[in-house]
Design a protein around this motif. Structure first.
Motif, mmCIF file in Angstrom:
data_model
loop_
_atom_site.group_PDB
_atom_site.id
_atom_site.type_symbol
_atom_site.label_atom_id
_atom_site.label_comp_id
_atom_site.label_asym_id
_atom_site.label_seq_id
_atom_site.Cartn_x
_atom_site.Cartn_y
_atom_site.Cartn_z
ATOM 1 N N ASP A 254 -13.827 -14.938 -53.744
ATOM 2 C CA ASP A 254 -14.703 -14.294 -53.521
ATOM 3 C C ASP A 254 -16.129 -14.809 -53.092
ATOM 4 N N ILE A 255 -16.857 -14.337 -52.392
ATOM 5 C CA ILE A 255 -17.925 -14.914 -52.009
ATOM 6 C C ILE A 255 -19.118 -14.010 -52.327
ATOM 7 N N LYS A 256 -20.305 -14.439 -52.734
ATOM 8 C CA LYS A 256 -21.232 -13.468 -53.196
ATOM 9 C C LYS A 256 -22.222 -13.587 -52.070
ATOM 10 N N PRO A 257 -22.855 -12.286 -51.916
ATOM 11 C CA PRO A 257 -24.000 -12.417 -50.826
ATOM 12 C C PRO A 257 -25.255 -13.065 -50.929
ATOM 13 N N ASN A 258 -25.683 -13.641 -49.838
ATOM 14 C CA ASN A 258 -26.927 -14.347 -49.904
ATOM 15 C C ASN A 258 -26.657 -15.792 -50.438
ATOM 16 N N SER A 259 -25.645 -16.326 -50.201
ATOM 17 C CA SER A 259 -25.419 -17.692 -50.774
ATOM 18 C C SER A 259 -24.807 -18.584 -49.729
ATOM 19 N N VAL A 260 -24.413 -19.887 -49.825
ATOM 20 C CA VAL A 260 -24.002 -20.756 -48.937
ATOM 21 C C VAL A 260 -22.829 -21.382 -49.655
ATOM 22 N N THR A 261 -21.638 -20.948 -49.210
ATOM 23 C CA THR A 261 -20.465 -21.502 -49.626
ATOM 24 C C THR A 261 -19.919 -22.480 -48.562
ATOM 25 N N ALA A 262 -19.623 -23.743 -49.197
ATOM 26 C CA ALA A 262 -19.144 -25.056 -48.370
ATOM 27 C C ALA A 262 -17.625 -24.966 -48.461
ATOM 28 N N PHE A 263 -16.829 -25.093 -47.237
ATOM 29 C CA PHE A 263 -15.421 -25.521 -47.472
ATOM 30 C C PHE A 263 -15.011 -26.947 -47.109
ATOM 31 N N ILE A 264 -14.731 -27.772 -48.055
ATOM 32 C CA ILE A 264 -14.509 -29.087 -47.688
ATOM 33 C C ILE A 264 -12.988 -29.387 -48.068
ATOM 34 N N GLY A 265 -12.558 -30.418 -47.450
ATOM 35 C CA GLY A 265 -11.136 -30.791 -47.607
ATOM 36 C C GLY A 265 -10.521 -31.760 -46.280
ATOM 37 N N PRO A 266 -9.549 -32.271 -46.417
ATOM 38 C CA PRO A 266 -9.111 -33.376 -45.409
ATOM 39 C C PRO A 266 -8.726 -32.444 -44.201
ATOM 40 N N SER A 267 -8.669 -33.052 -42.991
ATOM 41 C CA SER A 267 -8.350 -32.528 -41.605
ATOM 42 C C SER A 267 -6.889 -31.894 -41.794
ATOM 43 N N GLY A 268 -6.803 -30.893 -41.175
ATOM 44 C CA GLY A 268 -5.541 -29.991 -41.408
ATOM 45 C C GLY A 268 -5.300 -29.340 -42.645
ATOM 46 N N CYS A 269 -6.172 -29.121 -43.329
ATOM 47 C CA CYS A 269 -5.949 -28.574 -44.934
ATOM 48 C C CYS A 269 -6.113 -27.066 -44.910
ATOM 49 N N GLY A 270 -6.477 -26.705 -43.861
ATOM 50 C CA GLY A 270 -6.697 -24.840 -43.458
ATOM 51 C C GLY A 270 -7.792 -24.367 -43.766
ATOM 52 N N LYS A 271 -9.005 -25.164 -43.942
ATOM 53 C CA LYS A 271 -10.303 -24.616 -44.182
ATOM 54 C C LYS A 271 -10.705 -24.255 -42.893
ATOM 55 N N SER A 272 -10.547 -24.524 -41.710
ATOM 56 C CA SER A 272 -11.036 -24.075 -40.584
ATOM 57 C C SER A 272 -10.227 -22.583 -40.249
ATOM 58 N N THR A 273 -9.060 -22.576 -40.514
ATOM 59 C CA THR A 273 -8.152 -21.679 -40.176
ATOM 60 C C THR A 273 -8.613 -20.399 -41.020
ATOM 61 N N PHE A 274 -8.810 -20.775 -42.349
ATOM 62 C CA PHE A 274 -9.352 -19.791 -43.271
ATOM 63 C C PHE A 274 -10.679 -19.205 -42.907
ATOM 64 N N LEU A 275 -11.469 -19.957 -42.287
ATOM 65 C CA LEU A 275 -13.063 -19.496 -41.997
ATOM 66 C C LEU A 275 -12.852 -18.711 -40.894
ATOM 67 N N ARG A 276 -11.909 -18.989 -39.788
ATOM 68 C CA ARG A 276 -11.680 -18.357 -38.450
ATOM 69 C C ARG A 276 -11.198 -16.983 -38.930
ATOM 70 N N LEU A 277 -10.200 -16.684 -40.085
ATOM 71 C CA LEU A 277 -9.688 -15.557 -40.648
ATOM 72 C C LEU A 277 -10.887 -14.531 -40.951
ATOM 73 N N ILE A 278 -11.963 -15.010 -40.975
ATOM 74 C CA ILE A 278 -12.880 -14.021 -41.399
ATOM 75 C C ILE A 278 -13.533 -13.389 -40.480
ATOM 76 N N ASN A 279 -13.443 -13.851 -39.206
ATOM 77 C CA ASN A 279 -14.055 -12.820 -38.204
ATOM 78 C C ASN A 279 -12.931 -12.849 -37.136
ATOM 79 N N ARG A 280 -11.676 -12.903 -37.660
ATOM 80 C CA ARG A 280 -10.421 -12.613 -36.774
ATOM 81 C C ARG A 280 -10.461 -13.402 -35.410
ATOM 82 N N MET A 281 -11.036 -14.711 -35.627
ATOM 83 C CA MET A 281 -10.819 -15.602 -34.221
ATOM 84 C C MET A 281 -9.572 -16.349 -34.129
#
Lengths: 291, 285, 218, 259
Positions: free
Chosen positions: D34-61
């Motif tokens: 869950d992500i609150k409005p007007n906040s900055v959320t950082a995704f960290i983790g080693p390469s290939g951990c899925g963070k970018s994939t997850f990010l791109r799910l949010i605008n369906r890229m």
């Protein structure tokens, strides 16, 4: 919005589909007329008869003389083009300064851009007389002269594609060889050419296919005498030249003579198809190696 | 030590041989061009350009041939360019990696390798006979369009591929549709590459002879084509016709016609090379 | 080993050395005070310079680690805690030195009954036990042991509270000893402060090891 | 007071049991967030951990990626962005994205900033100019480029290009901005400017940033999510993650003792 996008995609797909239709069309046309040709001429005769005289009263339909003519010009062309093209590729890749390569590569590619009818003129008017001054026995129409000219024409095919293949060899391999004290020549022949071999082979096969399908040079300079020979100094006829010969003449539509061009065309098509796909196959395997 | 110096020596020898080989082809090209110019230049005058063909070499001209070539150029452009670019866009941007796409892919590579004369046979059956266009400009340009389509498709795809994925992603992420992205970003960015490919393939079409012979284009056409349904001749056909005649006058005519044809072809290649050079300098992604 | 681990190890070793050193100083101050051993008092004062230099070394190690390795999580808590523990230890070292100083200044030996009444010996022992606990818990990385220290601190505070009354009564009875009694009073006060610092050390250690903040909580 | 509590409890983005696959490769394994409005959320983790994939799910890229499939839902303002009636293009105007390498279009600065409006069919010149200025100001780039808006965007420095890309995203007035390692290709000064910008943008936007730079995550974000092997290992206040991570994996990762 959504519908507009779909319509655009549909139209674009139709454009792509035309390429399939072209292939289907080619195969259908060739097969349709060839099949009716082979109802009159047996496939066995076609493949084994040593004479090709469809336009004479004593008709023979053996494709072998046309094949030998095609083979002869093609071999001459490759004999000229391969050493030349490969040397150029190595020279440009390993020896020549970058700026030189930048200028020379497009210049060489102009060789491939010149219309083939111009090469035909060149072969007949310039090269044949020149060769006759060296080999007095050379006939005015022969396989040698168009073969040589065709060779010059396909040099850029081999040199450009081989150069690309050589350039694609990882620089680590090249540096490893230099690091051991090898000269450019040694590096080229012992490391680069083996490493780029599939790319080079595929370029040569592509050039071969080009030579087999080449029409105007042979139609102008090789003669129109189908004969089963390996002597490059006498007039011969290639498959392509035969098709031109029939097309130029007044052969009635639907006659057996007319259908011969489809049978000849089918043969040509099959040959080039096989060569092209062998080339793709070799090249694809090569690409996998370095990915 | 001796071994090393021998190697050096061989290396130098090969360098010289390499220069020789590189220039051999160009040298022959040069000699030939000079020969053509010597032979044909004197024949190249207004009369030659504006006369109809004739049985007499001195009176014959290439009016019908070069106008025919222009017709072919125009008609072939109109049909092949939109279809070629459209097909390339579909293959590069819309097709999924499935069997159909794979088939199309292999098919296009194969089409590019089929000898031009086979296209002539296709054109003969489809356009000349079935569609009853006869040996008209339309049949000729359709045949040549099919011939150069694979070249346009391949070069357009290469140009589209060279547009960085990041640009496409950026555009999509802005809420652009696929087509907006293609139209506003990819095509403009790839335009010089696409243009280069088109020019080169059209140059090829201009120089083609064999397929036109097969579809029955005539060497002797005593009038200038007015509509796409007219019979026609083109420069290469005219050259071929003259080359196969015995009189020396026709050889001179052929040389002059070759000069005109080569000017056409070289200008187009020059434009293509210039564009390639310019685009290689312009954008550094 | 990871470079930051080398640094952490260095800090760890130095702090351990510091604890042992301060513990020794305190235990010698007890001997010196209880036996009026002036010789030992001089030694304590002399050794104090070593405590000071070790404090500077630990500070330097911690600064270096922060500057070069930007520690986070456990490492961050470790470095921050050690910085504070270091200064607490140094203060304890100071008190040991002060007590030694008093030994040199006391004119007459303090009467045994008075010493017993204010539970001087017990107080010294409690303070030393606290440092022993710290040393043991620290060396074995056992934060539970550290917690045992809080009970002892309470006893120390209790003794400290009672001391003034006891000393005041004694001074009223023996006014001539007032000078020496003030020293005794100060010593008791110092030992109570040692307890406070020891408690701080324990709290900081628990913050490091369990990430729990115990400070200012009852 | 009560209202404020209600307000802060409302989530801008909610991910519910997300699984994602490239072909048969399971890249995201059941993520709830869950992500609150007007906040900055950082995704960290080693390469290939899925963070970018997850990010791109949010605008369906990820929609265009061959063989990509997912299960689970992502809600934006309580609406499922994968519902069949959602127009992807509309979603992406709401959820903007800034990429790793600055990727300005090979056009002028002005055309870059107004691209998003143009594709929506807005051609009114004064509207475009107004938006260009507003978003360039928001991206702290206006002062540097106001005199040559006609200049090619490719002539800008890397840091300026990235701020231009941010301005371009802001121009369509999204409410969420996804940033995929936005400063990884930039020098420290440009990076600082971007981070400053993120801090300011937080007032109006909900920002999610993928970063490999631990310090950056700790500097700019309010909350941090640690991904590992397609799982969300730990998600919490940034201060807590960096001072006192609950999971050993998180601890090891952020302190550089991975493996």
């Amino acid at each position: 919005m959504k519908r507009g996008e779909k319509i655009i995609e549909g139209v674009l797909f139709l454009c792509a589909l035309i390429t399939i239709l072209t292939t289907v069309g080619i195969i259908w046309v060739l097969l349709k007329e060839s099949i009716s040709f082979f109802t009159e001429v047996s496939v066995f005769d076609f493949l084994t008869d040593k004479e090709w005289t469809p336009l004479f009263s004593d008709k023979h339909f053996g494709i072998l003389p046309l094949l030998s003519g095609t083979l002869l010009t093609t071999v001459v062309a490759i004999v000229v083009a391969l050493p030349l093209g490969l040397t150029i590729a190595i020279y440009l890749n390993e020896y020549a300064p970058k700026s030189f390569r930048k200028v020379v590569k497009p210049l060489l590619e102009i060789l491939a851009a010149i219309p083939t009818v111009v090469y035909g003129f060149f072969a007949l008017i310039v090269v044949t007389p020149f060769l006759q001054s060296i080999f007095p026995g050379l006939s005015g129409f022969n396989a040698l002269s168009p073969g040589i000219v065709m060779g010059i024409m396909i040099v850029p095919f081999i040199s450009s594609l081989s150069e690309d293949a050589l350039a694609a060899v990882p620089s680590s391999l090249r540096e490893a060889s230099y690091g051991l004290g090898a000269t450019k020549l040694q590096t080229s022949f012992k490391v680069l050419i083996p490493a780029a071999s599939s790319g080079i082979i595929s370029s040569v096969i592509l050039a071969l296919s080009r030579a087999i399908g080449e029409t105007m040079i042979v139609a102008i300079a090789a003669g129109q005498q189908p004969r089963l020979t390996l002597d490059p100094t006498v007039p011969i006829e290639t498959i392509t030249a035969f098709i031109v010969q029939v097309s130029l003449g007044d052969v009635p539509h639907g006659s057996l003579e007319y259908k011969t061009i489809f049978a000849a065309g089918l043969t040509l098509f099959v040959f080039t198809l096989i060569l092209n796909n062998v080339s793709f196959y070799v090249n694809r395997r090569y690409k996998l190696k370095y990915d | 030590m001796i071994k090393a110096s021998t190697n050096q020596w061989k290396d130098q020898l090969f360098r010289i041989y390499g220069i020789g080989a590189t220039f051999f082809g160009l040298l022959i090209l040069g000699i030939f061009l000079v020969g053509i110019v010597i032979e044909g230049f004197s024949r190249l005058d207004f009369q030659f350009l504006s006369s109809l063909p004739s049985r007499l070499p001195g009176k014959a001209g290439i009016l019908t041939a070069w106008t025919g070539s222009l017709w072919i150029f125009g008609l072939t452009s109109i049909t092949s360019i939109p279809i070629g670019i459209g097909a390339a866009i579909w293959l590069e941007e819309y097709s999924k990696k499935n069997r159909l796409a794979n088939l199309l892919e292999i098919n296009i590579s194969n089409l590019a390798g089929i000898p031009s004369i086979i296209y002539g046979i296709l054109g003969l059956e489809i356009f000349v006979r079935m569609m009853k266009f006869g040996g008209s400009l339309l049949a000729g340009s359709f045949t040549l369009s099919l011939l150069i389509l694979p070249i346009i498709i391949v070069s357009t795809r290469e140009a589209l591929k060279a547009v960085p994925r990041s640009i496409i992603q950026a555009s999509l992420a802005m809420g652009a549709t696929r087509w907006q992205t293609i139209w506003l970003q990819q095509l403009p960015a790839a335009s010089s590459g696409i243009f280069t490919g088109i020019i080169l393939s059209l140059a090829r079409a201009i120089g083609e002879t064999a397929p036109l012979i097969v579809i029955g284009a005539l060497a002797y056409v005593p009038f200038v084509a007015k509509t796409p349904m007219d019979e026609f001749t083109v420069l290469p056909m005219q050259i071929f016709n003259w080359v196969s005649r015995p009189q020396h006058g026709f050889i001179v005519n052929a040389a002059a016609a070759i000069l005109v044809l080569l000017i056409f072809v070289f200008i187009m290649n020059g434009i293509a090379i210039y564009f390639r050079y310019k685009s290689s300098k312009k954008v550094k992604w | 080993m990871n470079p930051i681990e080398v640094e952490i190890e260095k800090i760890n070793d130095a702090v351990l050395e510091m604890i042992e050193l301060v513990k020794a100083q305190l235990s010698r101050s007890r001997d010196s005070f209880m036996n009026s051993d002036e010789e030992l008092a001089h030694q304590i004062i002399h050794t104090e310079t070593r405590v000071n230099s070790l404090e500077l070394t630990i500070d330097k190690y911690c600064e270096n680690t922060i500057a070069r390795f930007s520690p986070v999580a456990t490492d961050l808590r470790f470095v921050v805690s050690m910085l504070k523990i270091n200064s607490d230890l140094e203060r304890i070292g100071d008190y040991a030195e002060s007590i030694a100083d008093y030994v040199l200044n006391i004119n007459h030996k303090l009467e045994k009954t008075l010493m017993d009444n204010v539970r001087t010996d017990e107080m010294f022992n409690l303070a030393i036990e606290m440092l022993e606990l710290i040393a043991d818990a620290y060396a074995t990385d056992n934060s539970k042991k550290m917690k045992k220290l809080f009970a002892k601190d309470k006893v120390l505070n209790q003794i400290n509270k009672e001391k003034s009354q006891v000393i005041a009564e004694y001074v009223l009875a023996n006014p001539s000893t007032i000078h020496d009694c003030l020293y005794l009073h100060s010593t008791i006060k110092k030992l109570e402060r040692v307890g406070d610092h020891a408690k701080n050390i324990a709290e900081n250690y628990i913050f490091y090891s369990d990430a729990k903040v115990l400070k200012h909580k009852k | 007071m009560v209202n404020r509590v209600m307000e802060t409890n409302k989530f801008k983005i909610q991910a519910k049991d997300i699984h994602a696959y490239y072909g048969t490769h399971h890249v995201i394994k059941g993520i709830d967030m869950d992500i609150k409005p007007n906040s900055v959320t950082a995704f960290i983790g080693p390469s290939g951990c899925g963070k970018s994939t997850f990010l791109r799910l949010i605008n369906r890229m990820n929609d265009y990626i061959e063989g990509f499939t997912k299960t689970g839902d992502i809600l934006l303002d309580d609406k499922n962005i994968y519902a069949s009636n959602v127009q992807v293009e509309q979603l992406r105007k709401e959820v903007g994205m800034v990429f790793q390498k600055p990727n300005p279009f090979p056009k002028s600065i002005f055309e870059n900033v107004t691209y998003g409006l143009k594709i929506q069919g807005i051609t009114n010149k004064s509207d475009l100019e107004e938006t260009a200025e507003r978003s360039l100001r928001q991206a702290a780039l206006w002062e540097e480029v106001k005199d040559d808006l006609k200049k090619s965007a490719l002539a800008l420095s890397g840091g300026q290009q990235q701020r231009l890309c941010i301005a371009r995203t802001l121009a369509v007035e999204p409410s969420v901005i996804l940033m995929d390692e936005p400063a990884s290709a930039l020098d420290p000064i440009s990076t600082a400017k971007i981070e400053e910008l993120i801090f300011e943008l937080k007032e109006k936007y909900t920002i999610i940033i993928v970063t490999h730079n631990m310090q950056q995550a700790s500097r700019v974000s309010d909350r941090t999510a640690f991904f590992y092997m397609g799982e969300l290992i730990e998600y919490g206040k940034t201060k807590q993650i960096f001072l006192n991570p609950k999971k050993e994996k998180t601890e090891n990762y952020i302190s550089g003792r991975f493996g």
